[in-house]
Design a protein around this motif. Structure first.
Motif, PDB file in Angstrom:
ATOM      1  N   VAL A 149       0.863  -1.189   0.000  1.00 24.46           N
ATOM      2  CA  VAL A 149       0.000   0.000   0.000  1.00 24.46           C
ATOM      3  C   VAL A 149       0.898   1.237   0.000  1.00 24.46           C
ATOM      4  N   HIS A 150       0.623   2.157  -0.911  1.00 24.51           N
ATOM      5  CA  HIS A 150       1.422   3.384  -0.977  1.00 24.51           C
ATOM      6  C   HIS A 150       0.508   4.595  -1.021  1.00 24.51           C
ATOM      7  N   LYS A 151       1.061   5.730  -0.677  1.00 26.19           N
ATOM      8  CA  LYS A 151       0.309   6.982  -0.630  1.00 26.19           C
ATOM      9  C   LYS A 151       0.002   7.478  -2.032  1.00 26.19           C
ATOM     10  N   GLY A 152      -1.226   7.932  -2.216  1.00 29.43           N
ATOM     11  CA  GLY A 152      -1.624   8.449  -3.522  1.00 29.43           C
ATOM     12  C   GLY A 152      -2.378   9.756  -3.378  1.00 29.43           C
ATOM     13  N   PRO A 153      -2.560  10.507  -4.445  1.00 32.03           N
ATOM     14  CA  PRO A 153      -3.281  11.788  -4.399  1.00 32.03           C
ATOM     15  C   PRO A 153      -4.781  11.570  -4.207  1.00 32.03           C
ATOM     16  N   ARG A 154      -5.445  12.594  -3.714  1.00 29.10           N
ATOM     17  CA  ARG A 154      -6.883  12.519  -3.484  1.00 29.10           C
ATOM     18  C   ARG A 154      -7.641  12.268  -4.790  1.00 29.10           C
TER      19      ARG A 154
END
Length: 264
Positions: free
Chosen positions: A142-147
């Motif tokens: 799981v990685h951070k993504g934009p809204r």
């Protein structure tokens, strides 16, 4: 009555009691031997039939859910862990409550992991499934993504909601349950319905006819922790049992299908 007659009667009584005890002991030993033989002859297996994608983005400010579906015999223990899962301690796993000692059992289990905290860097989560002597793994990063990803992802697939929408409160979600089970008639089952959420969920079980299980039949009982107990499983018990969880913010439901079989 003469002393010799009394001694004779006592001797016969002792012989009868000894024989009866020996017969009972032999029956118990035969039963244990037969069960042990079945356990030795069974072929343990476990397979993860559904798992999340290898990589999933978590939009900023939203939760994300990972779901794992496992088939196994005996009943698999399934849990999500942080990391690769290669060095987990299975003794610390939460059991799915159905005994592994039943050699004919076939069970499908679902386990969900809801990640509510914001991922700051890539993190790996692994679904670990253990059934008897067999183990299976499925990992997801799981990685951070934009809204803006919200418009691209299916919300129902990943159970996304705004983490700050309810403040300290959290929607209810059923995270561990049995999807289906094939087991012997006469068995005693304990079916889980584990939940997360704040406040804690109120849990209700419905029978195969959609009626609330409220203790009318002594073979069916619900525990305060959400499990459904079915004693002395009968052919007429075959069907889907529904767990309904509510906590004021939301409601979640799952169904467990039970298929009783005869012992040959």
């Amino acid at each position: 009555m003469k002393v010799n007659q009394m001694l004779c009667i006592l001797s016969w009584a002792t012989i009868v009691m000894t024989c009866a005890y020996a017969t009972t002991l032999e029956d118990e030993q035969n039963s244990l031997s037969s069960r042990q033989q079945k356990l030795e002859e069974r072929n343990d297996f476990v397979k993860i039939v559904k798992a999340p994608a290898l990589r999933i983005s978590q939009p900023t400010g939203y939760s994300v859910e990972l779901e794992c579906e496992v088939v196994g015999s005996p009943a698999p223990v399934v849990q999500w862990v942080h990391g690769s899962g290669q060095y987990v301690n299975f003794d610390e796993f939460e059991t799915n409550l159905i005994s592994e000692s039943d050699p004919t059992i076939m069970t499908t289990v679902k386990a969900r992991l809801v990640i509510e905290h914001q991922i700051r860097s890539e993190s790996t989560y692994t679904c670990v499934a253990k059934s008897g002597g067999k183990t299976a793994y499925a990992s997801t990063t799981v990685h951070k993504g934009p809204r803006s990803l919200i418009k691209q992802q299916n919300l129902t697939d990943n159970f996304l909601y705004k983490t700050n929408l309810y403040g300290a409160l959290k929607p209810v979600r059923i995270t561990n349950f049995i999807k289906s089970i094939l087991t012997l008639m006469g068995s005693n089952l304990i079916l889980p319905c584990r939940t997360i959420g704040r406040p804690l969920a109120d849990i209700t079980w419905l029978d195969i006819d959609g009626n609330v299980i409220a203790g009318k039949d002594p073979r069916f009982k619900t525990l305060p922790t959400g499990e459904l107990i079915i004693s002395d499983l009968k052919w007429s018990d075959m069907g889907s049992y529904t767990c309904v969880a509510k906590n004021g913010l939301s409601k979640d439901t799952i169904s467990t299908f039970i298929y009783p079989i005869k012992d040959d």
